[in-house]
Design an enzyme around this catalytic site. Sequence first.
Site, PDB file in Angstrom:
ATOM      1  N   TYR A 176       0.848  -1.213   0.000  1.00  0.00           N
ATOM      2  CA  TYR A 176       0.000   0.000   0.000  1.00  0.00           C
ATOM      3  C   TYR A 176       0.875   1.253   0.000  1.00  0.00           C
ATOM      4  CZ  TYR A 176      -3.765   3.153   1.604  1.00  0.00           C
ATOM      5  OH  TYR A 176      -4.687   4.176   1.730  1.00  0.00           O
ATOM      6  N   TYR A 230       3.653  13.366 -14.547  1.00  0.00           N
ATOM      7  CA  TYR A 230       2.686  13.849 -15.547  1.00  0.00           C
ATOM      8  C   TYR A 230       2.565  15.373 -15.494  1.00  0.00           C
ATOM      9  CZ  TYR A 230       0.838   9.658 -17.747  1.00  0.00           C
ATOM     10  OH  TYR A 230       0.693   8.540 -18.528  1.00  0.00           O
ATOM     11  N   THR A 290      -9.515   8.497   8.318  1.00  0.00           N
ATOM     12  CA  THR A 290     -10.810   9.162   8.166  1.00  0.00           C
ATOM     13  C   THR A 290     -11.920   8.158   8.467  1.00  0.00           C
ATOM     14  OG1 THR A 290      -9.810  10.548   6.464  1.00  0.00           O
ATOM     15  CG2 THR A 290     -12.210  10.489   6.522  1.00  0.00           C
TER      16      THR A 290
END
Length: 318
Positions: free
Chosen positions: A153, A167, A183
């Site tokens: 992860y 990018y 959260t």
Amino acid sequence: MASAHGEPRRALVTGGAGFVGSHLCERLLSEGYSVVCLDDLSTGSVSNVGPLLMEKGFELVQADVTSPLEVSGDMDEVYHLASPASPADFESRAIQILRAGSEGTRHALELARDTGARFLLASTSEVYGDPLVHPQHEEYLGNVDPVGIRGVYDEAKRYAEALTTAYSRRYGVHTRIARIFNTYGPLMRPDDGRMVPNFFGQVLAGEPLTVYGDGGQTRSIQYVDDLVEGLVRLMRSGEPRPVNLGNPEEHTVKEIAQMILDLCGGAGGLVYRPLPEGDPVRRCPDIGRARGSLGWAPRVPAREGLERTLLSLGQPGS
Ligand code: NAD
Ligand code: UDP
């Protein structure tokens, strides 16, 4: 809200049928956006966006971000949230997590590049790993074990941040990076495996709360409405650097368990279970950058947010 082409602004939310994504879709729709929610429904569900399906301007596309995205038409904003997120999935969904962060992020970035949309990556406090700096500010480079259980992860998100930045530099895509801290709130999957849904599920079933380790590790938990406000502000800001979005109110896991017991009048108490490998010892955001660049700070204290979450479960106390 209208875009330059006179139509309502259009946003793509990958992972939009998940916990955070469904709240974000609702918020954008409430502001007059048309919203494409793209999700493979692996850890999210149609029921999270059930009420939105009736709304004009909402479209649910069942698709996997690890394949090129087939979404036609203009796009103003791309929020890229699609990824399994619970530590309970870090072994069973290891490859999916790596693919969502790598190929998935590339496909979402390609769509932003093709359409000229702004792009926001849902990154994570896990890029700091088991942090040696406290609280964590964005300049801290982290302490991650790439071959540890959590590495899939952490490294997927670190790669996703690098790709997003590439990018921006190489193709001029307008990119944003949100480093999201723990959260919680309504619509978390009850069997998600993370702390808050586990504790509520257990207390409401009359079972003891499973505290991992001695419960002395800390987390800073953020109510989902505060996060959504931060994500929207970040997207609209001119801040290209990573921004921490989290609530600096830091508690031990044992304190959070106790708060939930108190709220629910739970009598089951606590039971201790082994600490998972690599579980960070302390976590708390420095939100100076979010305050300065976005004028953002969380508004919902933990006790109040937990109470709202309980009410959403429609259980005693509601
Ligand atoms: P969630 O599991 O509820 O939502 C993730 C959504 O992504 C789900 O609807 C799932 O079906 C979808 N998804 C997963 N893989 C996909 C794929 N290959 N293609 C299409 N859809 C896919 O988790 P969440 O808590 O809502 O997390 C949302 C995002 O925020 C994630 O990127 C997560 O890493 C990030 N984040 C969340 C937190 C938190 O505390 N909630 C903290 C840090 C970062
Ligand atoms: N945790 C716990 N009991 C549970 C689930 C989690 O004590 O049933 C602990 C976990 O060990 C970690 C913290 O709660 O220290 C937050 O875990 P979560 O899975 O929500 O996310 P993490 O912050 O580890 O990514």
